[in-house]
Design a protein around this motif. Sequence first.
Motif, mmCIF file in Angstrom:
data_model
loop_
_atom_site.group_PDB
_atom_site.id
_atom_site.type_symbol
_atom_site.label_atom_id
_atom_site.label_comp_id
_atom_site.label_asym_id
_atom_site.label_seq_id
_atom_site.Cartn_x
_atom_site.Cartn_y
_atom_site.Cartn_z
ATOM 1 N N ASP A 128 -11.566 11.904 70.901
ATOM 2 C CA ASP A 128 -12.010 12.022 69.519
ATOM 3 C C ASP A 128 -13.534 12.670 69.776
ATOM 4 N N ILE A 129 -13.766 13.814 69.662
ATOM 5 C CA ILE A 129 -14.788 14.732 69.891
ATOM 6 C C ILE A 129 -15.179 15.509 68.689
ATOM 7 N N GLY A 130 -14.373 15.397 67.616
ATOM 8 C CA GLY A 130 -14.480 16.014 66.439
ATOM 9 C C GLY A 130 -14.104 17.537 66.549
ATOM 10 N N ALA A 131 -13.156 17.799 67.564
ATOM 11 C CA ALA A 131 -12.934 19.170 67.968
ATOM 12 C C ALA A 131 -12.700 20.101 66.591
ATOM 13 N N VAL A 132 -13.335 21.384 66.629
ATOM 14 C CA VAL A 132 -12.893 22.309 65.762
ATOM 15 C C VAL A 132 -12.160 23.346 66.401
ATOM 16 N N GLY A 133 -11.071 24.047 66.020
ATOM 17 C CA GLY A 133 -10.769 25.319 66.506
ATOM 18 C C GLY A 133 -9.848 25.137 67.738
ATOM 19 N N PRO A 134 -9.049 26.086 68.119
ATOM 20 C CA PRO A 134 -8.179 25.824 69.488
ATOM 21 C C PRO A 134 -8.919 25.518 70.859
ATOM 22 N N GLN A 135 -10.134 26.181 70.798
ATOM 23 C CA GLN A 135 -10.747 25.925 72.162
ATOM 24 C C GLN A 135 -11.121 24.354 72.441
ATOM 25 N N GLU A 136 -11.936 23.943 71.234
ATOM 26 C CA GLU A 136 -12.164 22.794 71.326
ATOM 27 C C GLU A 136 -11.354 21.621 71.399
ATOM 28 N N ILE A 137 -10.236 21.970 70.718
ATOM 29 C CA ILE A 137 -8.830 20.868 70.611
ATOM 30 C C ILE A 137 -8.686 20.849 72.236
ATOM 31 N N ALA A 138 -8.442 22.253 73.006
ATOM 32 C CA ALA A 138 -8.058 22.167 74.222
ATOM 33 C C ALA A 138 -9.010 21.159 75.137
ATOM 34 N N VAL A 139 -10.274 21.255 74.956
ATOM 35 C CA VAL A 139 -11.225 20.496 75.510
ATOM 36 C C VAL A 139 -10.867 18.863 75.355
#
Lengths: 108, 233
Positions: free
Chosen positions: B201-212
């Motif tokens: 749960d890092i508040g990912a936005v967009g494909p790159q951050e979701i991948a992280v």
Amino acid sequence: MVLQQPPDPLIIAERWMLEGRDVAIATVIETWGSSPRQAGSQLVIDNSGNFEGSVSGGCVEAAVIAEAADVIRHGKPAMLEFGVADETAWKVGLSCGGRIKVYVERLG
Amino acid sequence: MDPFCLKKLNKERLERRAAILLTDLTDGRDRVVKETDPVAGKLGEAIRKAFLTGQSGAIEIDGSSFFLNVYLPSPRLVVIGAVHISEALAPMAKAAGYEMEIIDPRSAFATPERFPDVAVYADWPHDVLLERPLDSYCAMAVLSHDPKIDDPALEMALKAGCFYIGALGSRTTHAKRIERLKTLGFNDDHTSLINAPIGLDIGAVGPQEIAVAIIGGVIKAFRARDNLGKDGN
């Protein structure tokens, strides 16, 4: 199933054993400073001096292979140390400046 | 080394099971320890830690010196869905030391051009995973958004005991997914093993951050896994 990085030293050691060759296994036990291969890395050697794997970036392999011949003959394991503080290290040259401890044992 | 130990060790490694070669440096005797073998005391604690970290090393216990050589199967990351997140995930997985593969029967998505460095299987997960069976050293990320593709893969991952199972989708999507899995015979204990929404749960936005977030979740699960005492898969 195939292991990821052929040729795998321990798979080769088993094959050599089945072929009736005498085999020694060298394992990196401990490292200090910058050593190219981490603890657990292995080199296998047969009685003709054939070898597979590595315990360093190539700097101490020759010395380990020479020692392996004795270990195969006598059957007694040996603990070898290489490093800049050691006089032999200047001869075999651990260029990285690290120190390593290598355990050499006979298979069987 | 005992020839019997070498054979046993190689067999474990070839069958993708973790093993430790434990050598008593005082007398040269050795034995193979599997994750399922119970070992008590200080040595047991060192073995447990070695299985978790994958780090080989020497230890002193009560005046004896031991070397623990750890052999872990290389972890696989199986991604269902050749989507944008998968594209971003591929280089991260490689950098983190995971062998990633992508499965998606939609051949327009699953092209080698989009995924130059990854094994891509343009086929149904069920068929691919029968050929390449999952095990406890596999992580699965389910990203296709299509239950026909995702559900059979989840079913196989749960049965194989994958160390990480993550599924993309909102809480509503996941609630429906759980209902479908329950009709297949899974209970809450099983479905709670699925990480959803996927990733840390890092508040990912967009494909790159979701991948992280996904690769972070995979690493976290890998370092926290505990197969000790469980039946091997």
